[in-house]
Scaffold this active site. Structure first.
Site, PDB file in Angstrom:
ATOM      1  N   TYR A  76       2.826   9.678   0.227  1.00  0.00           N
ATOM      2  CA  TYR A  76       3.807   9.061   1.739  1.00  0.00           C
ATOM      3  C   TYR A  76       6.234   9.842   1.527  1.00  0.00           C
ATOM      4  O   TYR A  76       6.200   8.809   2.121  1.00  0.00           O
ATOM      5  CB  TYR A  76       3.511   7.841   1.570  1.00  0.00           C
ATOM      6  CG  TYR A  76       2.521   7.195   2.148  1.00  0.00           C
ATOM      7  CD1 TYR A  76       1.477   8.025   2.166  1.00  0.00           C
ATOM      8  CD2 TYR A  76       1.690   6.520   1.550  1.00  0.00           C
ATOM      9  CE1 TYR A  76      -0.298   7.682   3.231  1.00  0.00           C
ATOM     10  CE2 TYR A  76       0.697   5.679   1.769  1.00  0.00           C
ATOM     11  CZ  TYR A  76      -0.150   6.350   2.675  1.00  0.00           C
ATOM     12  OH  TYR A  76      -1.170   5.863   2.542  1.00  0.00           O
TER      13      TYR A  76
ATOM     14  N   LYS B 188      -2.842   6.515  -4.369  1.00  0.00           N
ATOM     15  CA  LYS B 188      -3.363   6.896  -4.347  1.00  0.00           C
ATOM     16  C   LYS B 188      -3.616   8.962  -4.176  1.00  0.00           C
ATOM     17  O   LYS B 188      -2.408   9.035  -4.586  1.00  0.00           O
ATOM     18  CB  LYS B 188      -3.828   6.988  -3.001  1.00  0.00           C
ATOM     19  CG  LYS B 188      -4.341   5.864  -1.947  1.00  0.00           C
ATOM     20  CD  LYS B 188      -4.221   5.804  -0.577  1.00  0.00           C
ATOM     21  CE  LYS B 188      -4.487   4.559   0.110  1.00  0.00           C
ATOM     22  NZ  LYS B 188      -3.015   4.922   0.814  1.00  0.00           N
TER      23      LYS B 188
ATOM     24  N   HIS C 177      -7.991   9.232  -2.448  1.00  0.00           N
ATOM     25  CA  HIS C 177      -7.177   9.153  -1.511  1.00  0.00           C
ATOM     26  C   HIS C 177      -8.601   9.218  -0.008  1.00  0.00           C
ATOM     27  O   HIS C 177      -8.502   8.915   1.348  1.00  0.00           O
ATOM     28  CB  HIS C 177      -6.062  10.004  -0.798  1.00  0.00           C
ATOM     29  CG  HIS C 177      -5.721   9.323   0.010  1.00  0.00           C
ATOM     30  ND1 HIS C 177      -3.499   9.262  -0.176  1.00  0.00           N
ATOM     31  CD2 HIS C 177      -5.503   8.851   1.178  1.00  0.00           C
ATOM     32  CE1 HIS C 177      -3.621   9.047   1.102  1.00  0.00           C
ATOM     33  NE2 HIS C 177      -4.204   8.691   2.491  1.00  0.00           N
TER      34      HIS C 177
ATOM     35  N   ASP D 109       0.980  -1.005   0.219  1.00  0.00           N
ATOM     36  CA  ASP D 109       0.162   0.061  -0.007  1.00  0.00           C
ATOM     37  C   ASP D 109       0.541   0.736   0.030  1.00  0.00           C
ATOM     38  O   ASP D 109       1.741   1.591   1.311  1.00  0.00           O
ATOM     39  CB  ASP D 109      -0.616   0.265   0.752  1.00  0.00           C
ATOM     40  CG  ASP D 109      -1.875   1.058   1.222  1.00  0.00           C
ATOM     41  OD1 ASP D 109      -3.117   1.265   0.337  1.00  0.00           O
ATOM     42  OD2 ASP D 109      -1.497   1.741   2.008  1.00  0.00           O
TER      43      ASP D 109
HETATM   44  N1  LIG Z   1      -5.631   5.729   3.252  1.00  0.00           N
HETATM   45  C1  LIG Z   1      -6.007   6.580   4.351  1.00  0.00           C
HETATM   46  O1  LIG Z   1      -5.896   7.327   4.805  1.00  0.00           O
HETATM   47  C2  LIG Z   1      -4.482   5.653   5.033  1.00  0.00           C
HETATM   48  C3  LIG Z   1      -4.441   6.330   6.751  1.00  0.00           C
HETATM   49  C4  LIG Z   1      -3.043   5.990   7.466  1.00  0.00           C
HETATM   50  C5  LIG Z   1      -3.017   4.802   6.666  1.00  0.00           C
HETATM   51  N2  LIG Z   1      -3.055   4.236   5.692  1.00  0.00           N
HETATM   52  C6  LIG Z   1      -2.191   2.690   5.216  1.00  0.00           C
HETATM   53  O2  LIG Z   1      -2.152   2.251   6.388  1.00  0.00           O
HETATM   54  C7  LIG Z   1      -1.022   1.513   6.190  1.00  0.00           C
HETATM   55  C8  LIG Z   1      -1.090   0.975   8.101  1.00  0.00           C
HETATM   56  O3  LIG Z   1      -1.778   1.982   9.250  1.00  0.00           O
HETATM   57  P1  LIG Z   1      -0.628   3.442   9.861  1.00  0.00           P
HETATM   58  O4  LIG Z   1       0.754   2.529   9.095  1.00  0.00           O
HETATM   59  O5  LIG Z   1      -1.549   4.434   9.877  1.00  0.00           O
HETATM   60  O6  LIG Z   1      -1.054   2.380  11.306  1.00  0.00           O
HETATM   61  P2  LIG Z   1      -0.533   0.459  11.912  1.00  0.00           P
HETATM   62  O7  LIG Z   1       0.146  -0.294  11.023  1.00  0.00           O
HETATM   63  O8  LIG Z   1      -1.393   0.717  12.680  1.00  0.00           O
HETATM   64  O9  LIG Z   1       0.641   0.899  12.896  1.00  0.00           O
HETATM   65  C9  LIG Z   1       1.698   0.804  12.962  1.00  0.00           C
HETATM   66  C10 LIG Z   1       2.791   1.218  14.154  1.00  0.00           C
HETATM   67  O10 LIG Z   1       2.660  -0.388  14.690  1.00  0.00           O
HETATM   68  C11 LIG Z   1       3.609  -0.937  14.946  1.00  0.00           C
HETATM   69  N3  LIG Z   1       4.142  -2.360  14.604  1.00  0.00           N
HETATM   70  C12 LIG Z   1       3.860  -2.667  13.670  1.00  0.00           C
HETATM   71  N4  LIG Z   1       4.195  -4.236  14.193  1.00  0.00           N
HETATM   72  C13 LIG Z   1       4.537  -4.137  15.395  1.00  0.00           C
HETATM   73  C14 LIG Z   1       4.008  -4.894  16.083  1.00  0.00           C
HETATM   74  N5  LIG Z   1       4.056  -6.643  16.036  1.00  0.00           N
HETATM   75  N6  LIG Z   1       4.449  -5.571  17.723  1.00  0.00           N
HETATM   76  C15 LIG Z   1       4.776  -3.552  17.908  1.00  0.00           C
HETATM   77  N7  LIG Z   1       4.627  -2.678  16.951  1.00  0.00           N
HETATM   78  C16 LIG Z   1       4.099  -3.202  15.990  1.00  0.00           C
HETATM   79  C17 LIG Z   1       5.054   0.431  13.913  1.00  0.00           C
HETATM   80  O11 LIG Z   1       5.997   0.448  14.899  1.00  0.00           O
HETATM   81  P3  LIG Z   1       7.121  -0.544  13.907  1.00  0.00           P
HETATM   82  O12 LIG Z   1       7.741   0.829  12.586  1.00  0.00           O
HETATM   83  O13 LIG Z   1       8.365   0.070  15.394  1.00  0.00           O
HETATM   84  O14 LIG Z   1       7.488  -1.723  14.088  1.00  0.00           O
HETATM   85  C18 LIG Z   1       3.755   1.383  14.060  1.00  0.00           C
HETATM   86  O15 LIG Z   1       4.730   2.316  15.085  1.00  0.00           O
HETATM   87  C19 LIG Z   1      -0.270   2.924   5.883  1.00  0.00           C
HETATM   88  O16 LIG Z   1       1.280   2.881   6.679  1.00  0.00           O
HETATM   89  C20 LIG Z   1      -0.673   3.200   5.418  1.00  0.00           C
HETATM   90  O17 LIG Z   1      -0.557   2.502   3.723  1.00  0.00           O
HETATM   91  C21 LIG Z   1      -4.059   4.368   4.620  1.00  0.00           C
END
Ligand SMILES: NC(=O)c1ccc[n+]([C@@H]2O[C@H](COP(=O)([O-])OP(=O)(O)OC[C@H]3O[C@@H](n4cnc5c(N)ncnc54)[C@H](OP(=O)(O)O)[C@@H]3O)[C@@H](O)[C@H]2O)c1
Length: 338
Positions: A48, A77, A110, A43
């Site tokens: 980004y 996006k 997006h 994704d």
């Molecule tokens: N469409 C949209 O508007 C939108 C908005 C937000 C996100 N997204 C997409 O969704 C993806 C995921 O969401 P997100 O990045 O917001 O957050 P997320 O995946 O919910 O959380 C990421 C956090 O969790 C930690 N983490 C990951 N695996 C872990 C584990 N096994 N144990 C402990 N901590 C862990 C990571 O730290 P470390 O890196 O230190 O492991 C990071 O701080 C994004 O990267 C993006 O591609 C889309």
């Protein structure tokens, strides 16, 4: 021919998230590790600012014979400030160029337009651009992101090619049941972002006790929860061991009773923003010690969003332009008053 599509996206399991991951070595290592671990779903988004690195990692893995392009499902996006027919087409083509790809497997709007004057026009013009890109084969599927019910109803009414996906925040602590139900009824695949509630999930006692019960970690319980809800999960990590363990959730099932326990967490956790809050001012997010500098930078950036001279270089000219435009009506009023 592509071996992956929106229709079998759930079978691909977890998608790797790339938001907040710095471009260059860090994102190249992240995506390479993910592909080596078996991830197919990547994704990404124009905003980004790491497309070059993601593209490099994909190309390296293909060149090394680890994966074929047609086995990967790559999403990008168009951000709300590039909405419009011409600018969305330009944005997509530029993203493909920067990433060195011939097509995207999925291309999303997006979010509904912000600021919210006339969001329908921005969304519709962008939708028309996505339809053109789809017809030209530059994107294999199109969809939306962060769309609430009213946005979905609008787009379904107006679209010539219906959105195939809605990517929204989804996890046990923020389930957006009405939107998910609506999407299921209209054959729109839900992809869930923030599957780990951006790290906040790790404080939950219920998640903790279930992790112990199933002998898994909390992230694996959260990812499995989404999969069992038929929502395609996305999770981001830059740590090799977490990227690998997050993906490996096929050897257990959360029981119905435990799923019900998790269901009860809805609304109990912190959520960055609900779908329906788009087109309203963005809530500020409290700083989270687990996040790295780019995230903190982005949050600070939101604070200074309106002060053109303080924004990041690449936004500065655009912001200054709008700032100066904003002065014109003010000057007219002052002139009249004089
Ligand atoms: N469409 C949209 O508007 C939108 C908005 C937000 C996100 N997204 C997409 O969704 C993806 C995921 O969401 P997100 O990045 O917001 O957050 P997320 O995946 O919910 O959380 C990421 C956090 O969790 C930690 N983490 C990951 N695996 C872990 C584990 N096994 N144990 C402990 N901590 C862990 C990571 O730290 P470390 O890196 O230190 O492991 C990071 O701080 C994004 O990267 C993006 O591609 C889309």
């Amino acid at each position: 021919m592509s071996l992956v599509s929106v229709n079998n996206l759930l079978n691909l399991g977890l998608g790797i998230g790339t938001d907040y991951v710095p471009d260059g070595e860090i994102v190249i290592n992240q995506i390479t590790t993910a592909i080596e671990a078996g991830y197919c779903h990547i994704d990404n988004a124009d905003c980004y600012y790491n497309q070059a690195g993601v593209g490099t990692a994909i190309k390296n893995c293909i060149d090394r014979g680890i994966v074929k392009r047609e086995e990967l499902f790559v999403t990008s996006k168009v951000p709300d400030w590039k909405q419009g027919y011409d600018s969305a087409i330009k944005c997509c083509k530029e993203s493909l160029r920067v990433m060195g790809l011939d097509y995207f497997d999925l291309y999303l709007i997006h979010s509904p337009n912000r600021p919210c004057e006339d969001w329908q026009k921005g969304v519709l013009d962008t939708q028309r651009a996505l339809e053109t890109l789809y017809r030209e084969g530059l994107v294999k599927a199109i969809g939306v992101s962060n769309f609430a019910l009213r946005h979905l109803e609008f787009i379904l009414r107006e679209a010539e090619i219906k959105p195939m996906v809605n990517q929204i925040e989804f996890h046990a602590q923020h389930q957006q049941k009405a939107v998910v139900e609506f999407c299921k009824n209209h054959n729109i695949q839900v992809i869930g972002w923030g599957t780990l509630n951006q790290g906040r999930m790790f404080e939950s006692d219920i998640f903790n006790s279930l992790a112990q019960k199933y002998n898994k970690d909390i992230a694996q319980i959260a990812i499995k929860y989404s999969l069992q809800k038929d929502v395609v999960p996305l999770a981001r990590s830059i740590k090799k061991e977490r990227i690998i363990s997050n993906f490996n959730v096929n050897d257990f099932t959360i029981s119905d009773n435990d799923m019900m326990l998790l269901d009860k967490l809805d609304g109990k956790g912190f959520s960055q923003r609900a779908c329906d809050e788009y087109c309203k001012p963005i809530k500020m997010v409290p700083a989270n010690s687990q996040e790295y500098t780019p995230l903190k930078y982005k949050r600070t950036f939101k604070l200074f969003n309106l002060i053109p001279f303080l924004t990041e270089k690449k936004y500065r000219w655009n912001k200054t332009k709008w700032f100066l435009f904003g002065l014109i009506p003010l000057l007219k009023i002052t002139k009249k008053d004089l």
